[in-house]
Design a protein around this motif. Sequence first.
Motif, PDB file in Angstrom:
ATOM      1  N   ILE A   1      48.362   5.553  43.909  1.00 59.73           N
ATOM      2  CA  ILE A   1      49.635   4.914  43.581  1.00 59.73           C
ATOM      3  C   ILE A   1      49.438   3.853  42.500  1.00 59.73           C
ATOM      4  N   MET A   2      48.375   3.065  42.621  1.00 60.62           N
ATOM      5  CA  MET A   2      48.107   2.018  41.630  1.00 60.62           C
ATOM      6  C   MET A   2      47.798   2.608  40.252  1.00 60.62           C
ATOM      7  N   LEU A   3      47.263   3.824  40.239  1.00 65.53           N
ATOM      8  CA  LEU A   3      46.935   4.481  38.971  1.00 65.53           C
ATOM      9  C   LEU A   3      48.115   5.253  38.386  1.00 65.53           C
ATOM     10  N   SER A   4      49.188   5.416  39.157  1.00 65.28           N
ATOM     11  CA  SER A   4      50.247   6.362  38.797  1.00 65.28           C
ATOM     12  C   SER A   4      50.930   6.061  37.472  1.00 65.28           C
TER      13      SER A   4
ATOM     14  N   ARG B   1      56.438   3.396  41.998  1.00 69.69           N
ATOM     15  CA  ARG B   1      55.798   2.618  40.941  1.00 69.69           C
ATOM     16  C   ARG B   1      56.008   3.251  39.569  1.00 69.69           C
ATOM     17  N   SER B   2      55.963   4.579  39.517  1.00 70.48           N
ATOM     18  CA  SER B   2      56.033   5.282  38.235  1.00 70.48           C
ATOM     19  C   SER B   2      57.424   5.845  37.930  1.00 70.48           C
ATOM     20  N   ASP B   3      58.266   5.958  38.955  1.00 69.22           N
ATOM     21  CA  ASP B   3      59.612   6.531  38.793  1.00 69.22           C
ATOM     22  C   ASP B   3      60.567   5.716  39.653  1.00 69.22           C
ATOM     23  N   LYS B   4      61.170   4.694  39.071  1.00 69.52           N
ATOM     24  CA  LYS B   4      61.966   3.716  39.826  1.00 69.52           C
ATOM     25  C   LYS B   4      63.166   4.337  40.535  1.00 69.52           C
ATOM     26  N   ASN B   5      63.616   5.498  40.070  1.00 71.35           N
ATOM     27  CA  ASN B   5      64.776   6.149  40.679  1.00 71.35           C
ATOM     28  C   ASN B   5      64.412   7.176  41.743  1.00 71.35           C
ATOM     29  N   TYR B   6      63.115   7.321  42.017  1.00 76.68           N
ATOM     30  CA  TYR B   6      62.679   8.284  43.023  1.00 76.68           C
ATOM     31  C   TYR B   6      63.214   7.855  44.391  1.00 76.68           C
TER      32      TYR B   6
END
Length: 272
Positions: free
Chosen positions: A68-71, A85-90
Amino acid sequence: MILSSDKRKAQLKMLQGLVEFDSICKEYNLLYWLDWGTLLGAKRHQGFIPWDDDIDVAMPRRDFEKLIMLSDTIFNDNIFIQCLRSDKNYSKRTIPCKIRIKNTFVVEKEDITCGIDGDMSFNRGLFIDVFPMDKYSKNSIVRRFERLFSIIYYLKTISQYVKNKDRLRHVISRPFKLIPFSSLEWLKKQIIKKCTNYSKDEYVFGYGVEIPNCNQVFDKKTIYPIKKMYFEGQEFNVPNNIHAYLIALYGESYMQLPPENERISHIVKLEL
């Protein structure tokens, strides 16, 4: 209806995504193993279950959190590591991470039920579900309370689907709309922290505290040491005792093909 030829093309695209996910895990020293229908397919079919349309992998919580931290720093031409973390709308928080295959699009049955089949605000590609694995008490009564959080988290998650076509779920989940996600995320961390402190004789492994309807547990020897197994002609990580693992998931008769009316697919619309 999705043609079988298109489903096979989709499977091969997901396979390539799995190869690249495996490569990322090797590069960053992250542990994973094939899970659910993908593990069953490896054992029973040496590849995909013919009607399956996703891939499942599991990771120990520590490795999952590293992923997750690397995403938002791993950039790949073919796959996207999807999480909040990488897709705020997920919005599908009860499956906290998916590896999405770029330049594809799918609609799942659950998307239609929840009324989000037309939502294009988050990545909707073919996917690999990534499940974190947590420690739980060996005491089944204590474990039931530890797993109770997953129900609360699920009801909060579906409360955001205002167009949910399942009226019962819509009504039951409505009060949970008042609970902020930030409070539940804090509580999730506290439960995980507590469970992490179990000694080696006190715990079993199970699916993440945020994942509902997955109450199966596994002892350490069932999972470790991780082995290799062929899936679609390529080697991937699998649990140490595949037989015991699959019995926990599917029962003693897991090698038998289910009747045709129980051969379930998730995807109802596919664009490659």
